[in-house]
Design an enzyme around this catalytic site. Structure first.
Site, PDB file in Angstrom:
ATOM      1  N   LYS A  47       0.795  -1.211   0.000  1.00  0.00           N
ATOM      2  CA  LYS A  47       0.000   0.000   0.000  1.00  0.00           C
ATOM      3  C   LYS A  47       0.832   1.268   0.000  1.00  0.00           C
ATOM      4  O   LYS A  47       0.374   2.330  -0.384  1.00  0.00           O
ATOM      5  CB  LYS A  47      -0.907   0.028   1.249  1.00  0.00           C
ATOM      6  CG  LYS A  47      -1.886  -1.097   1.357  1.00  0.00           C
ATOM      7  CD  LYS A  47      -2.664  -0.904   2.691  1.00  0.00           C
ATOM      8  CE  LYS A  47      -3.116  -2.217   3.250  1.00  0.00           C
ATOM      9  NZ  LYS A  47      -3.657  -2.076   4.617  1.00  0.00           N
ATOM     10  N   GLY A  48       2.040   1.166   0.527  1.00  0.00           N
ATOM     11  CA  GLY A  48       2.812   2.358   0.881  1.00  0.00           C
ATOM     12  C   GLY A  48       3.047   3.377  -0.214  1.00  0.00           C
ATOM     13  O   GLY A  48       3.238   4.553   0.070  1.00  0.00           O
ATOM     14  N   ASP A 107       7.577   2.901  -2.005  1.00  0.00           N
ATOM     15  CA  ASP A 107       7.768   4.015  -1.076  1.00  0.00           C
ATOM     16  C   ASP A 107       9.189   4.073  -0.530  1.00  0.00           C
ATOM     17  O   ASP A 107       9.884   5.064  -0.702  1.00  0.00           O
ATOM     18  CB  ASP A 107       6.720   3.983   0.058  1.00  0.00           C
ATOM     19  CG  ASP A 107       6.654   2.645   0.789  1.00  0.00           C
ATOM     20  OD1 ASP A 107       7.341   1.688   0.393  1.00  0.00           O
ATOM     21  OD2 ASP A 107       5.895   2.549   1.774  1.00  0.00           O
ATOM     22  N   ASP A 110      14.637  -0.231   1.770  1.00  0.00           N
ATOM     23  CA  ASP A 110      15.283  -0.430   3.064  1.00  0.00           C
ATOM     24  C   ASP A 110      16.197  -1.659   2.973  1.00  0.00           C
ATOM     25  O   ASP A 110      17.320  -1.553   2.507  1.00  0.00           O
ATOM     26  CB  ASP A 110      14.185  -0.566   4.133  1.00  0.00           C
ATOM     27  CG  ASP A 110      14.719  -0.615   5.557  1.00  0.00           C
ATOM     28  OD1 ASP A 110      15.925  -0.421   5.761  1.00  0.00           O
ATOM     29  OD2 ASP A 110      13.913  -0.856   6.480  1.00  0.00           O
ATOM     30  N   LYS A 138      16.749   4.649   1.630  1.00  0.00           N
ATOM     31  CA  LYS A 138      17.434   4.663   2.919  1.00  0.00           C
ATOM     32  C   LYS A 138      18.886   4.238   2.723  1.00  0.00           C
ATOM     33  O   LYS A 138      19.145   3.189   2.135  1.00  0.00           O
ATOM     34  CB  LYS A 138      16.765   3.708   3.908  1.00  0.00           C
ATOM     35  CG  LYS A 138      15.484   4.236   4.488  1.00  0.00           C
ATOM     36  CD  LYS A 138      15.090   3.447   5.734  1.00  0.00           C
ATOM     37  CE  LYS A 138      13.715   3.861   6.214  1.00  0.00           C
ATOM     38  NZ  LYS A 138      13.273   3.066   7.381  1.00  0.00           N
ATOM     39  N   PHE A 159      12.694   5.799  10.975  1.00  0.00           N
ATOM     40  CA  PHE A 159      11.435   5.277  10.455  1.00  0.00           C
ATOM     41  C   PHE A 159      10.587   6.441   9.962  1.00  0.00           C
ATOM     42  O   PHE A 159      10.323   7.381  10.708  1.00  0.00           O
ATOM     43  CB  PHE A 159      10.683   4.475  11.512  1.00  0.00           C
ATOM     44  CG  PHE A 159       9.678   3.565  10.903  1.00  0.00           C
ATOM     45  CD1 PHE A 159      10.047   2.318  10.413  1.00  0.00           C
ATOM     46  CD2 PHE A 159       8.358   3.965  10.773  1.00  0.00           C
ATOM     47  CE1 PHE A 159       9.110   1.485   9.804  1.00  0.00           C
ATOM     48  CE2 PHE A 159       7.421   3.131  10.174  1.00  0.00           C
ATOM     49  CZ  PHE A 159       7.799   1.894   9.688  1.00  0.00           C
ATOM     50  N   VAL A 160      10.180   6.388   8.691  1.00  0.00           N
ATOM     51  CA  VAL A 160       9.431   7.501   8.100  1.00  0.00           C
ATOM     52  C   VAL A 160       7.958   7.144   7.937  1.00  0.00           C
ATOM     53  O   VAL A 160       7.612   5.973   7.736  1.00  0.00           O
ATOM     54  CB  VAL A 160      10.037   7.932   6.746  1.00  0.00           C
ATOM     55  CG1 VAL A 160      11.399   8.566   6.941  1.00  0.00           C
ATOM     56  CG2 VAL A 160      10.130   6.759   5.782  1.00  0.00           C
ATOM     57  N   ASP A 166       2.992   4.222   6.579  1.00  0.00           N
ATOM     58  CA  ASP A 166       2.364   4.046   7.891  1.00  0.00           C
ATOM     59  C   ASP A 166       3.319   3.468   8.911  1.00  0.00           C
ATOM     60  O   ASP A 166       4.359   2.918   8.581  1.00  0.00           O
ATOM     61  CB  ASP A 166       1.182   3.079   7.772  1.00  0.00           C
ATOM     62  CG  ASP A 166       1.651   1.619   7.618  1.00  0.00           C
ATOM     63  OD1 ASP A 166       2.529   1.361   6.775  1.00  0.00           O
ATOM     64  OD2 ASP A 166       1.150   0.754   8.356  1.00  0.00           O
ATOM     65  N   ARG A 172      -0.853   7.448   7.234  1.00  0.00           N
ATOM     66  CA  ARG A 172      -0.783   7.450   5.770  1.00  0.00           C
ATOM     67  C   ARG A 172      -1.338   8.750   5.184  1.00  0.00           C
ATOM     68  O   ARG A 172      -0.971   9.152   4.084  1.00  0.00           O
ATOM     69  CB  ARG A 172      -1.579   6.280   5.183  1.00  0.00           C
ATOM     70  CG  ARG A 172      -0.987   4.906   5.453  1.00  0.00           C
ATOM     71  CD  ARG A 172      -1.651   3.867   4.550  1.00  0.00           C
ATOM     72  NE  ARG A 172      -1.449   2.508   5.032  1.00  0.00           N
ATOM     73  CZ  ARG A 172      -0.376   1.750   4.745  1.00  0.00           C
ATOM     74  NH1 ARG A 172       0.587   2.222   3.991  1.00  0.00           N
ATOM     75  NH2 ARG A 172      -0.289   0.526   5.208  1.00  0.00           N
TER      76      ARG A 172
HETATM   77  P1  IMP Z   1      12.480  -3.635   2.473  1.00  0.00           P
HETATM   78  O1  IMP Z   1      11.837  -4.835   1.858  1.00  0.00           O
HETATM   79  O2  IMP Z   1      13.176  -3.930   3.762  1.00  0.00           O
HETATM   80  O3  IMP Z   1      13.358  -2.857   1.514  1.00  0.00           O
HETATM   81  O4  IMP Z   1      11.350  -2.692   2.959  1.00  0.00           O
HETATM   82  C1  IMP Z   1      10.593  -2.047   2.088  1.00  0.00           C
HETATM   83  C2  IMP Z   1       9.159  -1.991   2.543  1.00  0.00           C
HETATM   84  O5  IMP Z   1       9.033  -1.858   3.960  1.00  0.00           O
HETATM   85  C3  IMP Z   1       8.618  -0.755   1.921  1.00  0.00           C
HETATM   86  O6  IMP Z   1       7.834  -1.139   0.817  1.00  0.00           O
HETATM   87  C4  IMP Z   1       7.798  -0.133   3.030  1.00  0.00           C
HETATM   88  O7  IMP Z   1       6.457  -0.478   2.842  1.00  0.00           O
HETATM   89  C5  IMP Z   1       8.291  -0.716   4.306  1.00  0.00           C
HETATM   90  N1  IMP Z   1       9.157   0.235   5.035  1.00  0.00           N
HETATM   91  C6  IMP Z   1      10.485   0.172   5.185  1.00  0.00           C
HETATM   92  N2  IMP Z   1      10.962   1.204   5.888  1.00  0.00           N
HETATM   93  C7  IMP Z   1       9.879   1.946   6.196  1.00  0.00           C
HETATM   94  C8  IMP Z   1       9.705   3.189   6.907  1.00  0.00           C
HETATM   95  O8  IMP Z   1      10.627   3.827   7.421  1.00  0.00           O
HETATM   96  N3  IMP Z   1       8.432   3.629   7.008  1.00  0.00           N
HETATM   97  C9  IMP Z   1       7.371   2.982   6.464  1.00  0.00           C
HETATM   98  N4  IMP Z   1       7.495   1.849   5.783  1.00  0.00           N
HETATM   99  C10 IMP Z   1       8.734   1.335   5.652  1.00  0.00           C
HETATM  100 MG    MG Z   2       5.847  -1.013   0.797  1.00  0.00          MG
END
Ligand code: IMP
Ligand code: MG
Length: 183
Positions: A47-48, A107, A110, A138, A159-160, A166, A172
């Site tokens: 959703k982000g 979004d 990470d 990030k 954390f954003v 969210d 959101r």
């Molecule tokens: P990754 O798979 O660890 O790269 O994380 C990516 C997903 O985790 C993104 O699609 C976001 O939905 C969520 N996410 C990671 N960091 C944050 C944050 O700081 N705030 C909100 N959502 C996050």
């Molecule tokens: Mg996401």
């Protein structure tokens, strides 16, 4: 920002204002346009990314592009703020990416697991090319090897929230990107 309980101290600090996001997206759309993608298909990871994708699409329109758009809902098994690793499809694409030049929009980049999962899926379905575009890149060590082709902003590991993002289903609706200052 006013919390929802009277007397609560502010929990979200603005890091990117609505105005700065809008300005950055116009430039980002120009960067994307410069890649001359033929029949671009935007795939927004939900959703982000829903607010980012909606604004980016209209910035792409203003830059002269005519992208199609589809949505992919993924769950990254993220309880509160930490990623556990597994990624699952909650709702699949409607359109086939076969032969398409896909712009994958998310979004936050990470650990990288979500983006790699989505890239692999779209690649396995025969996309002609895949470029990735994230709102927030990030600057943290990745769990998997991936880099965003485009990013609106960079951040540290804070954390954003807001602008579609969210924490436990909250924030959101904020028109800006903020960081959590307290629970
Ligand atoms: P990754 O798979 O660890 O790269 O994380 C990516 C997903 O985790 C993104 O699609 C976001 O939905 C969520 N996410 C990671 N960091 C944050 C944050 O700081 N705030 C909100 N959502 C996050
Ligand atoms: Mg996401």
């Amino acid at each position: 920002m006013t919390g929802h309980h009277a007397g609560e101290r502010p929990a979200v600090e603005v890091i990117y204002s609505a105005e700065s996001i809008a300005e950055r997206l116009e430039a980002l759309a120009q960067e994307i346009k410069a890649r001359n993608l033929e029949r671009p298909l935007v795939v927004a990871v939900l959703k982000g990314s829903f607010v980012f994708a909606a604004d980016l699409l209209r910035a792409l329109y203003r830059s002269g592009l005519e992208p199609e758009v589809d949505f992919l809902t993924l769950s990254s098994y993220r309880k509160s703020r930490t990623s556990s690793g597994a990624v699952e499809i909650l709702r699949d694409l409607d359109l086939s990416p076969e032969g398409r030049n896909v712009l994958l929009v998310d979004d936050v980049l990470d650990s990288g697991r979500t983006l790699v999962f989505a890239k692999d899926l779209i690649s396995a379905r025969g996309a002609a090319s895949i470029l990735t575009c994230v709102l927030i890149d990030k600057k943290v060590p990745r769990a998997v090897d991936v880099a965003a082709d485009f990013s609106a902003f960079e951040s540290d590991d804070a954390f954003v929230v807001g602008y579609g993002m969210d924490v436990a289903h909250r924030y959101r609706e904020l028109p800006f990107v903020g960081r959590m200052t307290k629970e």
